[in-house]
Design an enzyme around this catalytic site. Structure first.
Site, PDB file in Angstrom:
ATOM      1  N   ASP A   1      -7.586  19.804   1.093  1.00  0.00           N
ATOM      2  CA  ASP A   1      -7.306  21.240   1.095  1.00  0.00           C
ATOM      3  C   ASP A   1      -7.480  21.847  -0.288  1.00  0.00           C
ATOM      4  O   ASP A   1      -7.972  22.963  -0.429  1.00  0.00           O
ATOM      5  CB  ASP A   1      -5.878  21.495   1.594  1.00  0.00           C
ATOM      6  CG  ASP A   1      -5.756  21.380   3.101  1.00  0.00           C
ATOM      7  OD1 ASP A   1      -6.790  21.330   3.781  1.00  0.00           O
ATOM      8  OD2 ASP A   1      -4.619  21.340   3.597  1.00  0.00           O
TER       9      ASP A   1
ATOM     10  N   GLU B   1      -0.656  25.683   7.634  1.00  0.00           N
ATOM     11  CA  GLU B   1      -1.505  26.402   6.681  1.00  0.00           C
ATOM     12  C   GLU B   1      -2.422  25.419   5.962  1.00  0.00           C
ATOM     13  O   GLU B   1      -2.067  24.256   5.758  1.00  0.00           O
ATOM     14  CB  GLU B   1      -0.658  27.152   5.650  1.00  0.00           C
ATOM     15  CG  GLU B   1       0.226  28.252   6.240  1.00  0.00           C
ATOM     16  CD  GLU B   1      -0.545  29.484   6.653  1.00  0.00           C
ATOM     17  OE1 GLU B   1      -1.751  29.582   6.337  1.00  0.00           O
ATOM     18  OE2 GLU B   1       0.052  30.356   7.307  1.00  0.00           O
ATOM     19  N   CYS B   2      -3.592  25.910   5.542  1.00  0.00           N
ATOM     20  CA  CYS B   2      -4.567  25.064   4.871  1.00  0.00           C
ATOM     21  C   CYS B   2      -4.325  24.947   3.373  1.00  0.00           C
ATOM     22  O   CYS B   2      -4.901  24.097   2.709  1.00  0.00           O
ATOM     23  CB  CYS B   2      -5.977  25.603   5.092  1.00  0.00           C
ATOM     24  SG  CYS B   2      -6.230  27.220   4.331  1.00  0.00           S
ATOM     25  N   GLY B   3      -3.487  25.801   2.823  1.00  0.00           N
ATOM     26  CA  GLY B   3      -3.211  25.732   1.398  1.00  0.00           C
ATOM     27  C   GLY B   3      -3.588  26.981   0.634  1.00  0.00           C
ATOM     28  O   GLY B   3      -3.012  27.264  -0.412  1.00  0.00           O
TER      29      GLY B   3
END
Length: 263
Positions: free
Chosen positions: A136, A245-247
């Site tokens: 990520d 969340e992906c970051g």
């Protein structure tokens, strides 16, 4: 609270703005953001909400001060983070958006890989499984921070909504990114999926063909599956993982991650 490049706002002022903005329409929020913030960009992976925002921006009646008052066709630049692992249908959609709206599009990829083959040679075939946080960081967090720095970004429009659930359930219209001080504006935060899809259909906005196959939230091909009837619309992302969340919207977490790797 000091934001990027000298923009300052107190918590009290932020709360006041959110109290006022929550009663405006998405179009009104977009126009307010354009008038209020210098160096405003839209970050998008061309999901449905981002596509609604792109279409709304294209319909804003904004005149350029530099071109004799001539109306600007698409006054807010886009930032697209190309992870190298998007679906083919997503890249096709990018081309369709370019053709319809002619926006200025800034594409950012991982710093040291031009395609997925080169990325796999450097980091292994399935880094998203062997070290998810590092993946990520490489494909989303670092490219987004690099984009903000190189483009001089002060504020960004996002496509996040409260109805997407998870950490987004209490999303305000306006927030501040903790690590960089970047202002984040969520103009459609109080819309639900039905409202977004209705706008897409009513305004003939191009969208990802995977939507018609049951995908409601589309990310990388290796971590996205269709959504079953009755499931949360983002439940198809990172199926079976304790992750929402992906970051890119959790940069403080990744600052801590990088610090832990250096000790």
């Amino acid at each position: 609270m000091t934001l990027s490049e000298g923009i300052k706002i107190s918590q009290e002022h932020l709360d006041h703005l959110n109290s006022t903005l929550k009663d405006l329409t998405a179009e009104e929020i977009l126009k307010w953001a354009y008038i209020t913030f210098p160096h405003l960009y839209q970050t998008t992976a061309f999901g449905l909400t981002g596509l609604v925002t792109i279409d709304m921006i294209s319909k804003l009646k904004i005149n350029s001060q530099e071109d004799g008052g001539e109306e600007i066709s698409h006054p807010i630049d886009l930032i697209f983070l190309d992870t190298l692992y998007h679906f083919p249908q997503t890249y096709e959609l990018v081309d369709a958006v370019r053709a319809k709206y002619n926006p200025k599009l800034h594409v950012y990829k991982p710093a040291d890989a031009k395609d997925d083959i080169e990325f796999a040679k450097r980091y292994g075939d399935q880094l998203w499984e062997t070290n998810d946080s590092y993946y990520d960081y490489l494909v989303k967090v670092e490219p987004s921070q690099r984009a903000y720095k190189e483009l001089g970004v002060k504020a960004v429009l996002t496509g996040r909504r409260r109805s997407q659930g998870g950490a987004r359930g209490s999303l305000p219209v306006l927030e501040i990114e903790e690590t960089s001080g970047t202002i984040k504006i969520n103009p459609l935060c109080n819309w639900d999926f039905k409202m977004v899809k209705s706008y897409i259909d009513a305004n003939n906005v191009p969208y990802n063909s995977l939507l018609d196959l049951g995908y409601k939230s589309i990310g990388d091909w290796h971590s996205t599956v269709p959504v079953a009837e009755g499931e949360d619309e983002r439940s198809g992302r990172w199926k079976g993982q304790a992750k929402t969340e992906c970051g890119i919207h959790e940069t403080s977490k990744f600052a801590q991650y990088l610090k832990s790797q250096s000790t």
